[in-house]
Design a protein around this motif. Structure first.
Motif, PDB file in Angstrom:
ATOM      1  N   LEU A 142     -26.693   0.191  -1.316  1.00 33.20           N
ATOM      2  CA  LEU A 142     -25.474  -0.513  -1.696  1.00 33.20           C
ATOM      3  C   LEU A 142     -25.743  -1.990  -1.974  1.00 33.20           C
ATOM      4  CD1 LEU A 142     -22.457  -0.516  -2.200  1.00 33.20           C
ATOM      5  CD2 LEU A 142     -22.112  -0.914   0.240  1.00 33.20           C
ATOM      6  N   ARG A 143     -26.490  -2.649  -1.104  1.00 33.12           N
ATOM      7  CA  ARG A 143     -26.775  -4.074  -1.296  1.00 33.12           C
ATOM      8  C   ARG A 143     -27.624  -4.313  -2.535  1.00 33.12           C
ATOM      9  NH1 ARG A 143     -27.803  -6.301   4.857  1.00 33.12           N
ATOM     10  NH2 ARG A 143     -25.764  -5.659   5.625  1.00 33.12           N
ATOM     11  N   ILE A 144     -28.513  -3.395  -2.833  1.00 32.49           N
ATOM     12  CA  ILE A 144     -29.346  -3.523  -4.032  1.00 32.49           C
ATOM     13  C   ILE A 144     -28.475  -3.400  -5.280  1.00 32.49           C
ATOM     14  CG2 ILE A 144     -31.216  -2.451  -5.346  1.00 32.49           C
ATOM     15  CD1 ILE A 144     -32.402  -1.623  -2.551  1.00 32.49           C
ATOM     16  N   ILE A 145     -27.579  -2.442  -5.291  1.00 31.32           N
ATOM     17  CA  ILE A 145     -26.666  -2.257  -6.424  1.00 31.32           C
ATOM     18  C   ILE A 145     -25.791  -3.497  -6.587  1.00 31.32           C
ATOM     19  CG2 ILE A 145     -24.686  -0.905  -7.246  1.00 31.32           C
ATOM     20  CD1 ILE A 145     -26.085   1.520  -5.766  1.00 31.32           C
ATOM     21  N   GLN A 146     -25.256  -4.008  -5.489  1.00 34.32           N
ATOM     22  CA  GLN A 146     -24.427  -5.212  -5.545  1.00 34.32           C
ATOM     23  C   GLN A 146     -25.227  -6.409  -6.057  1.00 34.32           C
ATOM     24  OE1 GLN A 146     -23.191  -5.229  -1.431  1.00 34.32           O
ATOM     25  NE2 GLN A 146     -21.260  -4.158  -1.883  1.00 34.32           N
ATOM     26  N   ALA A 147     -26.477  -6.520  -5.656  1.00 41.95           N
ATOM     27  CA  ALA A 147     -27.314  -7.631  -6.099  1.00 41.95           C
ATOM     28  C   ALA A 147     -27.541  -7.580  -7.610  1.00 41.95           C
ATOM     29  CB  ALA A 147     -28.655  -7.614  -5.357  1.00 41.95           C
ATOM     30  N   VAL A 148     -27.812  -6.402  -8.139  1.00 45.18           N
ATOM     31  CA  VAL A 148     -28.029  -6.272  -9.592  1.00 45.18           C
ATOM     32  C   VAL A 148     -26.746  -6.639 -10.340  1.00 45.18           C
ATOM     33  CG1 VAL A 148     -28.573  -4.673 -11.469  1.00 45.18           C
ATOM     34  CG2 VAL A 148     -29.893  -4.585  -9.342  1.00 45.18           C
ATOM     35  N   GLN A 149     -25.608  -6.209  -9.828  1.00 46.89           N
ATOM     36  CA  GLN A 149     -24.345  -6.536 -10.492  1.00 46.89           C
ATOM     37  C   GLN A 149     -24.035  -8.036 -10.391  1.00 46.89           C
ATOM     38  OE1 GLN A 149     -21.761  -3.204  -8.914  1.00 46.89           O
ATOM     39  NE2 GLN A 149     -21.397  -3.118 -11.136  1.00 46.89           N
ATOM     40  N   THR A 150     -24.333  -8.654  -9.267  1.00 47.22           N
ATOM     41  CA  THR A 150     -24.144 -10.100  -9.132  1.00 47.22           C
ATOM     42  C   THR A 150     -25.045 -10.848 -10.111  1.00 47.22           C
ATOM     43  OG1 THR A 150     -23.455  -9.956  -6.830  1.00 47.22           O
ATOM     44  CG2 THR A 150     -24.398 -12.062  -7.534  1.00 47.22           C
ATOM     45  N   ALA A 151     -26.274 -10.398 -10.235  1.00 47.37           N
ATOM     46  CA  ALA A 151     -27.194 -11.031 -11.189  1.00 47.37           C
ATOM     47  C   ALA A 151     -26.664 -10.894 -12.610  1.00 47.37           C
ATOM     48  CB  ALA A 151     -28.585 -10.414 -11.077  1.00 47.37           C
ATOM     49  N   ALA A 152     -26.064  -9.765 -12.935  1.00 47.38           N
ATOM     50  CA  ALA A 152     -25.496  -9.572 -14.272  1.00 47.38           C
ATOM     51  C   ALA A 152     -24.422 -10.615 -14.550  1.00 47.38           C
ATOM     52  CB  ALA A 152     -24.924  -8.160 -14.404  1.00 47.38           C
ATOM     53  N   VAL A 153     -23.554 -10.851 -13.580  1.00 51.18           N
ATOM     54  CA  VAL A 153     -22.494 -11.855 -13.736  1.00 51.18           C
ATOM     55  C   VAL A 153     -23.100 -13.244 -13.912  1.00 51.18           C
ATOM     56  CG1 VAL A 153     -20.569 -12.991 -12.541  1.00 51.18           C
ATOM     57  CG2 VAL A 153     -20.785 -10.491 -12.485  1.00 51.18           C
ATOM     58  N   ARG A 154     -24.075 -13.573 -13.084  1.00 49.37           N
ATOM     59  CA  ARG A 154     -24.707 -14.893 -13.169  1.00 49.37           C
ATOM     60  C   ARG A 154     -25.434 -15.093 -14.491  1.00 49.37           C
ATOM     61  NH1 ARG A 154     -27.324 -15.254  -7.081  1.00 49.37           N
ATOM     62  NH2 ARG A 154     -25.332 -15.385  -5.973  1.00 49.37           N
ATOM     63  N   LEU A 155     -26.147 -14.076 -14.930  1.00 49.32           N
ATOM     64  CA  LEU A 155     -26.875 -14.188 -16.196  1.00 49.32           C
ATOM     65  C   LEU A 155     -25.913 -14.315 -17.369  1.00 49.32           C
ATOM     66  CD1 LEU A 155     -29.699 -11.613 -15.468  1.00 49.32           C
ATOM     67  CD2 LEU A 155     -29.987 -14.082 -15.775  1.00 49.32           C
ATOM     68  N   SER A 156     -24.812 -13.573 -17.340  1.00 56.33           N
ATOM     69  CA  SER A 156     -23.809 -13.669 -18.407  1.00 56.33           C
ATOM     70  C   SER A 156     -23.195 -15.060 -18.430  1.00 56.33           C
ATOM     71  CB  SER A 156     -22.707 -12.625 -18.218  1.00 56.33           C
ATOM     72  OG  SER A 156     -23.221 -11.338 -18.452  1.00 56.33           O
ATOM     73  N   ALA A 157     -22.895 -15.602 -17.258  1.00 61.06           N
ATOM     74  CA  ALA A 157     -22.323 -16.946 -17.179  1.00 61.06           C
ATOM     75  C   ALA A 157     -23.318 -17.983 -17.707  1.00 61.06           C
ATOM     76  CB  ALA A 157     -21.928 -17.269 -15.745  1.00 61.06           C
ATOM     77  N   ALA A 158     -24.576 -17.843 -17.337  1.00 57.44           N
ATOM     78  CA  ALA A 158     -25.598 -18.787 -17.798  1.00 57.44           C
ATOM     79  C   ALA A 158     -25.777 -18.700 -19.309  1.00 57.44           C
ATOM     80  CB  ALA A 158     -26.927 -18.511 -17.094  1.00 57.44           C
TER      81      ALA A 158
END
Length: 186
Positions: A142-158
């Motif tokens: 679960l934490r790994i899946i959440q981390a990948v999704q958080t990275a997606a948001v951060r990368l999109s914002a950047a």
């Protein structure tokens, strides 16, 4: 055993190495290049701990011969760092405490990176599918899946910020105006 000279790009740098015919990409990275972030888990392509990107696609380095990488591009977990700092995906793994013992983390990061390059807005099911070949014995994922999704948001914002800055054009150069009046002549 015959030796072969191969040339390839590893983490952005061009390399020329002599490798035996039966040396795997995993062995080459760890033994010849001292890139030990790529882990040796099962040597059978089952665990994903040795996942690297070969021409942008995730592969189990234990199942690829080094000679097969001749003329190609390899990215390992060591290649994720950007300008001396952690990649957003690495930061997200830390923030979500998705590293546990850390043995599977390099492979998870590389599989996650490949997914994010293909799909910048993955659903939890997309992440699960991308990580299906990577085993973790410490967590329920679960934490790994959440981390990948958080990275997606951060990368999109950047990327959004970078696109806005690029479309704004160059900043006006006020230095030349001040220089011409600084000498007192008007």
């Amino acid at each position: 055993m015959a030796n072969h000279t191969i040339s390839l790009t590893v983490n952005g740098g061009w390399e020329r190495l002599v490798v035996p015919s039966n040396m795997t990409l995993l062995q080459m990275l760890r033994e010849k290049m001292a890139l030990t972030g790529t882990k040796n888990g099962c040597e059978a392509g089952e665990c994903g701990a040795c996942t690297v990107l070969l021409d942008g696609d995730p592969v189990n380095a234990c199942m690829v011969l080094a000679v097969e990488a001749d003329g190609r591009e390899v990215t390992t977990v060591e290649g994720l760092a950007q300008e001396g700092g952690l990649h957003d995906l690495q930061k997200a793994f830390i923030d979500h405490n998705a590293v546990q013992c850390g043995f599977c983390t390099p492979g998870m990061l590389m599989a996650g990176l490949s997914l994010l390059r293909r799909n910048p807005d993955p659903s939890p099911d997309d992440v699960r599918e991308a990580l299906v070949g990577n085993l973790c014995r410490c967590t329920g994922y679960l934490r790994i899946i959440q981390a990948v999704q958080t990275a997606a948001v951060r990368l999109s914002a950047a990327q959004g910020v970078a696109a806005e800055e690029a479309s704004a054009g160059p900043a006006p150069d006020h230095g030349s105006v001040g220089a011409s009046t600084a000498g007192g002549s008007q």
